[in-house]
Scaffold this active site. Structure first.
Site, PDB file in Angstrom:
ATOM      1  N   LYS A  87      31.261  30.668  39.672  1.00 53.17           N
ATOM      2  CA  LYS A  87      30.359  30.756  40.821  1.00 53.17           C
ATOM      3  C   LYS A  87      30.805  29.800  41.942  1.00 53.17           C
ATOM      4  CE  LYS A  87      26.386  32.180  37.988  1.00 53.17           C
ATOM      5  NZ  LYS A  87      24.954  31.949  37.677  1.00 53.17           N
TER       6      LYS A  87
ATOM      7  N   TYR B 179      22.838  41.361  41.279  1.00 54.27           N
ATOM      8  CA  TYR B 179      21.719  40.718  40.576  1.00 54.27           C
ATOM      9  C   TYR B 179      20.416  41.521  40.702  1.00 54.27           C
ATOM     10  CZ  TYR B 179      24.123  36.360  39.282  1.00 54.27           C
ATOM     11  OH  TYR B 179      24.944  35.414  38.707  1.00 54.27           O
TER      12      TYR B 179
ATOM     13  N   ASN C  57      24.837  26.849  37.959  1.00 55.76           N
ATOM     14  CA  ASN C  57      25.294  26.675  36.578  1.00 55.76           C
ATOM     15  C   ASN C  57      26.717  27.170  36.348  1.00 55.76           C
ATOM     16  OD1 ASN C  57      24.765  29.377  36.696  1.00 55.76           O
ATOM     17  ND2 ASN C  57      23.202  29.405  35.101  1.00 55.76           N
TER      18      ASN C  57
ATOM     19  N   HIS D 219      29.144  32.813  35.227  1.00 53.36           N
ATOM     20  CA  HIS D 219      28.363  34.002  34.846  1.00 53.36           C
ATOM     21  C   HIS D 219      29.085  34.706  33.709  1.00 53.36           C
ATOM     22  CE1 HIS D 219      26.190  37.837  35.183  1.00 53.36           C
ATOM     23  NE2 HIS D 219      27.376  38.392  34.969  1.00 53.36           N
TER      24      HIS D 219
ATOM     25  N   GLU E 145      29.336  45.645  35.108  1.00 53.50           N
ATOM     26  CA  GLU E 145      29.731  44.485  35.920  1.00 53.50           C
ATOM     27  C   GLU E 145      31.246  44.417  36.133  1.00 53.50           C
ATOM     28  OE1 GLU E 145      25.902  41.637  34.847  1.00 53.50           O
ATOM     29  OE2 GLU E 145      27.894  41.011  34.180  1.00 53.50           O
TER      30      GLU E 145
END
Ligand code: IDP
Ligand code: MG
Length: 140
Positions: A9, A49, A112, A115, A126
């Site tokens: 990310k 998302y 975080n 993913h 995805e």
């Protein structure tokens, strides 16, 4: 032998953690079958998302995921979906096990670092969100 989608990310790219994360993938025996650097548009992030639309963190998550480049990876190898989730650790870094990426590096439940797809169905969707067939190394 399903492939899964991994993402470093924007916080991970900004903090120059891409190399460390790839090292963990290589050391775990998982196989990198595809990789690129991309920047998501707001529309892309909302679509990716979509399952979280309406949740209190959705708008902030879209802002975060579009705040800088990300590295997207196709990760293969036996049990890749579960093994990559295991390497990442729990969504909330405070609850993640020691030696997981999120425990070591994440700064909040939102920021975080990584993913990972959570099932075979989402992995397939995805991976194809970011990669054409000819951008993925064939198995074997
Ligand atoms: P996952 O990434 O571990 O699969 P999800 O529940 O699918 O976790 O949530 C997607 C992403 O949304 C998380 O990785 C995190 O960046 C963000 N997120 C999830 N829950 C929260 C929250 O309670 N507050 C802020 N951000 C969250
Ligand atoms: Mg998820």
């Amino acid at each position: 032998m399903a492939n899964t989608l991994g993402i470093v990310k924007p916080d991970g790219v900004r903090r120059k953690l891409v190399g460390k994360i790839i090292t963990k993938i290589e050391n775990s025996g998982l196989i990198l079958r595809g990789m690129k650097v991309v920047r998501l548009s707001k529309e892309d992030a909302k679509e990716f998302y979509a399952i979280h639309e309406g949740k209190p963190f959705f708008n902030s998550l879209v802002e975060f995921m579009t705040s800088g480049p990300i590295v997207v990876m196709v990760i293969g190898g036996h049990g890749s979906i579960e093994r990559w989730r295991e390497l990442m650790g729990a969504t909330d870094p405070a609850k993640a096990k020691y030696n997981t990426i999120r425990r070591e590096y994440a700064t909040s439940v939102e920021k975080n670092i990584v993913h990972g797809s959570d099932s075979e169905t989402t992995a397939r969707a995805e991976v194809s969100f970011f990669f054409n067939e000819d951008e993925i190394l064939p198995k074997g």
